[in-house]
Design a protein around this motif. Structure first.
Motif, mmCIF file in Angstrom:
data_model
loop_
_atom_site.group_PDB
_atom_site.id
_atom_site.type_symbol
_atom_site.label_atom_id
_atom_site.label_comp_id
_atom_site.label_asym_id
_atom_site.label_seq_id
_atom_site.Cartn_x
_atom_site.Cartn_y
_atom_site.Cartn_z
ATOM 1 N N PHE B 40 -3.791 11.866 6.765
ATOM 2 C CA PHE B 40 -5.848 10.758 7.221
ATOM 3 C C PHE B 40 -5.457 12.211 8.782
ATOM 4 C CE2 PHE B 40 -3.545 8.081 4.674
ATOM 5 C CZ PHE B 40 -4.540 8.102 3.946
ATOM 6 N N PHE B 43 -2.802 11.975 11.524
ATOM 7 C CA PHE B 43 -2.445 10.535 11.037
ATOM 8 C C PHE B 43 -1.246 10.964 10.183
ATOM 9 C CE2 PHE B 43 -1.342 7.060 9.329
ATOM 10 C CZ PHE B 43 -0.155 5.797 10.057
ATOM 11 N N ALA B 45 0.326 10.225 7.065
ATOM 12 C CA ALA B 45 0.427 9.066 6.031
ATOM 13 C C ALA B 45 2.020 8.811 5.280
ATOM 14 C CB ALA B 45 -0.829 8.596 5.659
ATOM 15 N N PRO B 64 6.594 -2.409 4.510
ATOM 16 C CA PRO B 64 5.592 -2.997 5.659
ATOM 17 C C PRO B 64 4.465 -2.541 5.824
ATOM 18 C CG PRO B 64 7.220 -1.861 6.327
ATOM 19 C CD PRO B 64 8.010 -1.745 5.558
ATOM 20 N N SER B 65 3.542 -3.796 6.152
ATOM 21 C CA SER B 65 2.635 -2.949 5.868
ATOM 22 C C SER B 65 1.745 -1.188 7.209
ATOM 23 C CB SER B 65 0.982 -3.976 6.576
ATOM 24 O OG SER B 65 0.002 -4.081 6.325
ATOM 25 N N SER B 67 2.862 1.503 5.972
ATOM 26 C CA SER B 67 3.986 1.685 5.417
ATOM 27 C C SER B 67 3.755 2.644 4.449
ATOM 28 C CB SER B 67 5.313 0.970 5.277
ATOM 29 O OG SER B 67 4.778 0.690 3.693
ATOM 30 N N GLY B 68 3.066 2.653 3.714
ATOM 31 C CA GLY B 68 1.530 4.606 3.228
ATOM 32 C C GLY B 68 2.276 3.970 1.399
ATOM 33 N N LYS B 69 2.506 2.490 1.368
ATOM 34 C CA LYS B 69 2.638 2.287 -0.193
ATOM 35 C C LYS B 69 2.507 2.783 -1.294
ATOM 36 C CE LYS B 69 3.493 -2.197 0.614
ATOM 37 N NZ LYS B 69 3.054 -1.919 1.920
ATOM 38 N N SER B 70 0.540 1.997 -0.843
ATOM 39 C CA SER B 70 -0.624 2.379 -0.880
ATOM 40 C C SER B 70 -1.110 4.284 -1.333
ATOM 41 C CB SER B 70 -2.203 1.729 -0.664
ATOM 42 O OG SER B 70 -1.465 0.297 -0.652
ATOM 43 N N THR B 71 -0.980 4.973 -0.806
ATOM 44 C CA THR B 71 -1.030 6.165 -0.312
ATOM 45 C C THR B 71 -0.331 7.022 -1.352
ATOM 46 O OG1 THR B 71 -1.624 5.809 1.935
ATOM 47 C CG2 THR B 71 -1.704 7.936 0.916
ATOM 48 N N GLU B 191 -0.082 -3.399 -5.319
ATOM 49 C CA GLU B 191 -0.414 -5.257 -4.597
ATOM 50 C C GLU B 191 -1.491 -6.038 -5.208
ATOM 51 O OE1 GLU B 191 0.132 -6.125 -1.507
ATOM 52 O OE2 GLU B 191 0.481 -3.819 0.010
ATOM 53 N N HIS B 223 4.944 -7.308 -3.169
ATOM 54 C CA HIS B 223 5.506 -8.005 -1.998
ATOM 55 C C HIS B 223 6.087 -9.418 -2.803
ATOM 56 C CE1 HIS B 223 4.059 -6.359 1.525
ATOM 57 N NE2 HIS B 223 2.942 -6.288 0.850
HETATM 58 N N1 LIG Z 1 -8.763 7.021 4.543
HETATM 59 C C1 LIG Z 1 -7.853 6.733 5.697
HETATM 60 N N2 LIG Z 1 -8.011 7.502 6.423
HETATM 61 C C2 LIG Z 1 -7.302 6.930 7.534
HETATM 62 N N3 LIG Z 1 -6.370 6.424 7.472
HETATM 63 C C3 LIG Z 1 -5.856 6.066 6.380
HETATM 64 C C4 LIG Z 1 -6.445 6.034 4.909
HETATM 65 N N4 LIG Z 1 -6.222 5.395 4.094
HETATM 66 C C5 LIG Z 1 -4.759 5.066 4.606
HETATM 67 N N5 LIG Z 1 -4.662 5.231 6.312
HETATM 68 C C6 LIG Z 1 -2.985 4.630 7.461
HETATM 69 O O1 LIG Z 1 -3.052 5.535 6.259
HETATM 70 C C7 LIG Z 1 -0.890 4.340 6.830
HETATM 71 C C8 LIG Z 1 -0.712 3.865 5.327
HETATM 72 O O2 LIG Z 1 -1.086 3.619 4.717
HETATM 73 P P1 LIG Z 1 -1.172 2.950 2.995
HETATM 74 O O3 LIG Z 1 -2.525 2.010 3.029
HETATM 75 O O4 LIG Z 1 -0.860 3.608 2.012
HETATM 76 O O5 LIG Z 1 -0.277 1.705 3.453
HETATM 77 P P2 LIG Z 1 -0.155 0.246 2.765
HETATM 78 O O6 LIG Z 1 1.666 0.532 2.647
HETATM 79 O O7 LIG Z 1 0.046 0.408 1.465
HETATM 80 O O8 LIG Z 1 -0.504 -0.955 3.738
HETATM 81 P P3 LIG Z 1 -0.311 -2.416 2.675
HETATM 82 O O9 LIG Z 1 0.711 -3.024 2.520
HETATM 83 O O10 LIG Z 1 -1.056 -3.163 4.883
HETATM 84 O O11 LIG Z 1 -1.903 -2.446 1.391
HETATM 85 C C9 LIG Z 1 -2.167 3.595 7.174
HETATM 86 O O12 LIG Z 1 -1.317 3.216 8.876
HETATM 87 C C10 LIG Z 1 -3.218 3.263 7.018
HETATM 88 O O13 LIG Z 1 -3.719 2.958 8.700
#
Ligand SMILES: Nc1ncnc2c1ncn2[C@@H]1O[C@H](COP(=O)(O)OP(=O)(O)OP(=O)(O)O)[C@@H](O)[C@H]1O
Ligand SMILES: [Mg+2]
Lengths: 488, 269
Positions: B40, B43, B45, B64-65, B67-71, B191, B223
């Protein structure tokens, strides 16, 4: 699903006295306020009634009623206006019936009782329009306008309930039919000056074809014809249907074309009354509603263009919106001539009214675009992602998911914009179009009414504007409620 | 285990992770990610994600929150586009071609944390929208199928209501039915129970468990460790955009190898 055993509280009934005590006189200062305001309101009402019923000299309006309504429209062509009113009433009646019927269908599908508008409901919604019609009829000097208005009203209402009762398969046909009637209502006025007869004809044929193709057609026709005899029993069986269908499809299209041609031949273009002869209240209504109907889709496209991922589309949309929102409407109207000539090379200059409608449309669509954009932005991103996840293509996501939600959210703002357009149409007088308000100056220039006060004519015109805008805002309120804006 | 026994030209630690990350036993590969990076802006991800998910496998992703799981799972159906590496879904390689993306989206269903039901459509219309528009299924057939799915998620009586009239758990079950209506081969869950009140969590997890038993391929970010234990074939632990550890639930929860995994588990268990 467990349901509570406790009964809902009974509807509270109150005597008027109890209501007044609770709402008007519940403390000494509120009582005082009520009394003071009551006196003020009473005085205002008294003065108004005095003006309307006793002191007002209404003869400028009474004598010039036709002028106010239709301006300089040629007198011996006035039958076209009457025909227009009938056709319009029919179009509205059919469309209205189709709307209520599809609402009822949807409700039936969902297993919810359809809430049909009751007579008091309709009165609450449309009382300003009814009052307007009553006032206008009150000023007439012959009985004919009353007869026309009442028969048109009755015809419209009759068609409405007939359409409402049509079988479901004919719903689409009713829509075509309503559209065709709507077009025809203008066709009667303009001859070929406006939209071609073929449009109306084609729509009529489509309607007829749909009608004839519908499975229920024969059954419907059969039951209508033999209803009284059979006591409502179905006499046409499935066996007859197939044979019926083909024949009736052909017949329907042929009939529609023939009727269209005959009408054209009868009231065609030889003696049409072009746009440029329209004026008065009639013109105000037509010009502003034409601009509303045109500005809505254009504004919607511009709003989507502004959010497009294609830079060229975005640039064009943004420039259009920002330019036309930054220029006063009066300027646009004045420069309409130059402006349109700049982009369109026409040999014959457009009539002032066509130009005015174009400029009103351009102006309003820029505002509509911004309103719609606000709505688009209010739709959460997750909605689009959910659409993508089920595999929908971007245009479908726009059409089926984003736009319906966006438009719902902006109904109040949109109607507000249309109301302001309707009132702004009075500016057309500056490019020497005799719209509703401008008729007044014709009247006051008449020899007979030198020295008459201007209050009466102003009041009449203001009332005309108010009645229409009030009905518009009532409709918007109802739409909002019906679509559940703000409920989620 | 074929790759694990042959760590020829890599150092031992890396080979261990890689073999776990790609080990899917004897199954066919349904989803394959190879060296996937996602940025991103500047950054990072996701960095160098290697993962193979077998047909019918249930993979649970924890971490952890942030960490990039959703991505990670959003890259699988192209809600996010990856910047480097290769993603193959059911033999279709992800490219920039819109048709290609549409094809992959047809293979995958996704369930979101916030349900994302269409609020202006009734429950049944939410479910039939995709089949009717994308698969061009006739209305009647689409509605019959939708009703079957609603039976499956145990809320057929809610068919004519609107999403706003349902509880969170019911909404999420509708969302699951909506995804299933497209007959996907892979279901992605991001989630699915995190926005639910505790008493509604199990009703949704039960539905997902049922799905797992039917042999559908699932990738679930959650989780809910109890669920992971019960349903997962493999658990993936992510941190800072990397896959840190992969293993069978038994091994994972009783005897995690990596320090970061241990720390994370000690915090949430
Ligand atoms: N559209 C975006 N623009 C910029 N940064 C992003 C975007 N989407 C996600 N991120 C960043 O990418 C990283 C991974 O995000 P992601 O949503 O994949 O985390 P996650 O593991 O799913 O967290 P959670 O458990 O809180 O859902 C985070 O640091 C987030 O800030
Ligand atoms: Mg997440």
């Amino acid at each position: 699903m467990t349901s509570s055993t406790r009964a809902a509280p009974p509807p509270t009934t109150q005597t008027p006295v109890a209501w007044a005590r609770r709402r008007l006189f519940n403390s000494w200062y509120n009582s005082l306020l009520t009394l003071v305001l009551g006196v003020v309101a009473g005085y205002l009402a008294y003065r108004t009634i005095l003006f309307v019923a006793v002191n007002g000299r209404w003869s400028p309006v009474r004598v010039n009623l036709t002028l106010f309504m239709t301006g300089t429209f040629p007198r011996d062509e006035q039958w076209r206006l009457v025909a227009q009113i009938y056709l319009m009433a029919a179009a509205i009646g059919v469309a209205w019936g189709a709307i209520t019927a599809s609402a009822a269908d949807r409700a039936a599908d969902s297993g919810i009782a359809a809430n049909r508008a009751s007579a008091p409901d309709l009165l609450r919604r449309y009382w300003s329009l009814l009052l307007l019609i009553a006032v206008i009829l009150g000023f007439t000097r012959t009985v004919w306008p009353i007869v026309f208005a009442l028969t048109a009203l009755a015809g419209g209402l009759g068609l409405r309930s007939a359409t409402h009762r049509l079988p479901r398969a004919l719903r689409q046909a009713s829509w075509y039919f309503a559209a065709a009637l709507g077009i025809a209502s203008f066709q009667v006025l303009t001859g070929t000056g406006g939209i071609s007869w073929w449009w109306a004809s084609a729509l009529f044929s489509l309607a007829a074809f749909q009608f004839a193709s519908a499975k229920d057609y024969a059954r419907f026709l059969g039951s209508v014809m033999v209803w009284p005899v059979s006591g409502g029993k179905r006499l046409v069986t499935t066996k007859h249907l197939a044979r019926f269908k083909m024949a009736s499809q052909i017949l329907a299209v042929v009939a529609a074309v023939v009727v269209g041609r005959v009408l054209y031949w009868l009231i065609g273009d030889t003696t049409s009354v072009g746009w440029d002869k329209w004026s008065g209240f009639h013109l105000t209504l037509v010009a502003s509603f034409a601009a509303i109907i045109l500005a809505f889709p254009i504004g919607m496209l511009l709003a989507m263009g502004r959010r497009s991922s294609l830079p060229a589309v975005r640039l064009i949309s943004v420039s259009y919106i920002e330019f036309f929102r930054g220029v006063p409407l009066i300027t646009l109207l004045f420069t309409g001539d130059l402006f349109i000539g700049f982009f369109l090379d026409t040999d014959t200059p457009l009539s002032a009214i066509t130009r005015a409608i174009i400029m009103l449309t351009i102006f309003t669509s820029a505002y509509v675009a911004e309103i719609v954009r606000g709505g688009l932005q209010a739709v959460p991103k997750g909605q689009i992602e959910a659409g993508q996840a089920v595999g929908l293509a971007t245009p479908s996501i726009m059409r089926l998911i984003v736009l319906p939600q966006a438009l719902r959210a902006v109904i109040p703002a949109m109607v507000g914009q249309f109301i302001s357009l309707f009132k702004d149409s009075s500016l057309l007088s500056i490019i020497s179009i005799v719209e509703f308000l401008e008729v007044r100056s014709l009247v006051h220039n008449q020899e007979a009414f030198r020295g008459f006060g201007i209050a009466e004519t102003l009041a009449f015109v203001a009332f005309g504007y108010w009645a229409i805008t009030y009905a518009m805002s009532k409709e918007s309120e109802r739409l909002e409620r019906q679509l559940g804006v703000g409920e989620r | 285990m074929t790759e694990a026994t042959n760590p020829s030209n890599q150092n031992a630690a890396n080979a261990q992770v890689d073999s776990d990350a790609t080990q899917i036993g004897s199954r066919d590969v349904m989803v394959e990610l190879e060296g996937v990076d996602k940025f991103f802006g500047t950054f990072c991800a996701l960095s160098d994600i290697n993962l193979r998910v077998g047909t019918g496998e249930v993979v649970v992703v924890i971490g952890p929150s942030g960490s990039g799981k959703s991505t990670l799972i959003r890259c699988v159906n192209r809600l996010e586009h990856h910047n480097r590496g290769r993603i193959v879904v059911d033999g279709i390689e992800m490219t920039e071609d819109l048709r290609n993306i549409a094809q992959i989206r047809r293979e995958t269903g996704m369930v979101f944390q916030q349900f994302n039901l269409f609020p202006h459509l009734s429950v049944i219309d939410n479910i039939t929208l995709g089949p009717r528009q994308v698969l061009k299924m006739p209305k009647k057939q689409a509605e019959d199928r939708a009703m079957e799915l609603l039976e499956r998620v145990k809320i057929p009586e809610q068919a004519r209501k609107f999403p706003g009239q349902l509880s969170g758990g019911q909404q999420q079950r509708v969302a699951i039915a909506r995804s299933l209506a497209m007959q996907p081969k892979i279901m992605l869950f991001d989630e699915p129970t995190s926005a639910l009140d505790p008493e509604m969590i199990s009703e949704v997890l039960d539905v997902i468990l049922e799905l797992a038993k039917t042999g559908m391929t699932l990738i679930v970010v959650t989780h809910e460790m109890g669920f992971a234990r019960e349903a997962a074939d493999r658990v993936i632990f992510m941190a800072d955009g990397e896959i840190v550890e992969v293993g069978e639930p038994e091994h994972f929860f009783t005897n995690p190898r990596e320090e970061r995994t241990q720390l994370f588990l000690s915090q949430i268990l």
